[in-house]
Enzyme design. Sequence first.
Site, PDB file in Angstrom:
ATOM      1  N   CYS A 111       0.815  -1.234   0.000  1.00 50.84           N
ATOM      2  CA  CYS A 111       0.000   0.000   0.000  1.00 50.84           C
ATOM      3  C   CYS A 111       0.838   1.269   0.000  1.00 50.84           C
ATOM      4  CB  CYS A 111      -0.929   0.014   1.201  1.00 50.84           C
ATOM      5  SG  CYS A 111      -2.037  -1.384   1.221  1.00 50.84           S
ATOM      6  N   HIS A 247      -3.040   7.265   2.890  1.00 51.41           N
ATOM      7  CA  HIS A 247      -3.514   5.977   2.366  1.00 51.41           C
ATOM      8  C   HIS A 247      -4.867   5.664   3.008  1.00 51.41           C
ATOM      9  CE1 HIS A 247      -3.879   1.866   1.304  1.00 51.41           C
ATOM     10  NE2 HIS A 247      -3.531   1.384   2.492  1.00 51.41           N
ATOM     11  N   ASN A 277     -10.111  -0.131   0.534  1.00 48.45           N
ATOM     12  CA  ASN A 277      -8.651  -0.053   0.452  1.00 48.45           C
ATOM     13  C   ASN A 277      -8.199  -0.595  -0.901  1.00 48.45           C
ATOM     14  OD1 ASN A 277      -5.894  -0.383   0.681  1.00 48.45           O
ATOM     15  ND2 ASN A 277      -5.956  -1.303   2.713  1.00 48.45           N
TER      16      ASN A 277
END
Length: 356
Positions: A111, A247, A277
Amino acid sequence: MPNALITGWGRCVPPAVLSNADLETVTDTSDDWITSRTGIKERRISHVEVSDLSTVAASHALAAAGLGPTDLDLIIVATCSPDRAIPSAATMVQAKLGATRAGAMDLNAACSGFIFALSTADQMIRSGSMRRVLVIGAEKLSYWLDFSNRATSVLFGDGAGAVVLEAAEEEGGLLAFELGADGTAGDLLCVPASGTEGNPLRRELPTILMEGAEVFRRAVTAMGDSASRVVARAGLSLDDIDLFIPHQANVRIIDATARRLDLDPAKVFVNIASYGNTSAATIPIALSEALEAGRITPGANLVLAAFGGGFTWAAAVYRWGRRVTPVGTSPAALPPSSATALELLAPNIAVHGKGV
Ligand code: ACO
């Protein structure tokens, strides 16, 4: 030494929406639990691969920059879910775009990948080696969803975002960045059997495993502390920051990080409700939405921060240039699909079963 400015931006999210109500039919969960614990209402499930999502996002970014594919010197795709191990997603994008002059490589920092790729591109340009670099964050994490594991299967979605970085004399660009890793914590968030480990005749099915509470704790510390350090290194204070784009993993992680930084919530960009996500894609998708929403003004100071599997983390301070509107637009779009998200996920259910 030239600066490296973002001159183009774009995103591509697939059309099929997986709602919390859909998830209630395949795993033991509820809209109330997912909304209150994560902030996610829906996510997108892709009918195409990462290179396809990337190519559409890249076409929009190139048009926004007023450039063509043959202007590019390098393509970096930040992803941990490429179409194939070989060839890389970046070389597939290079072919699909017709970016015949460009080198191409994938970068996997889970990520955190987009900030790793952005800072790599920045340094390539500032060293004088390259003039125009396309940076993409793209994922198809739905491939690994296992609905018998309700702790992970409600979190992830698919999508891509892209930026074009160009050498420029104009003021702006990355003022500071930090890239971090703690490989000793790799098992906290992993996809076993997704690479070459193990006996090919007795392969486990790859699926996302995560120790959620420990990842949560480390995420807040890593994003908060690295963001503080890059702001100081840029010679700024948190009051100088106009927009924080973290994020998007969990709205509670974002809120806790903003509190740790003592940041006004109005300065925090959050779109996790719509996409969940999407790993390396969350920040470039958020960046392009923030521009469209008028949340980024000329000369704005942005802070980007991410954490992810590895364990990895990254933060950057980026000062926007003068132009906040695209030079042009692109008609690029994914091939149409009428498949529902649950139809697209039928293979996952066939191999892993349901959680209800
Ligand atoms: N629906 C309903 N109940 C659930 C679900 C679900 N989807 N998932 C877990 N639960 C239950 C658990 O079983 C547990 O029940 P119990 O008390 O009866 O044992 C209870 O909810 C609490 O579980 P916790 O794991 O303690 O819940 P928590 O509040 O920590 O939230 C979550 C879990 C959302 C995973 C959180 O820990 C988190 O967001 N962690 C970070 C995740 C993350 O960011 N991952 C991405 C990393 S980025 C990358 O690199 C891919």
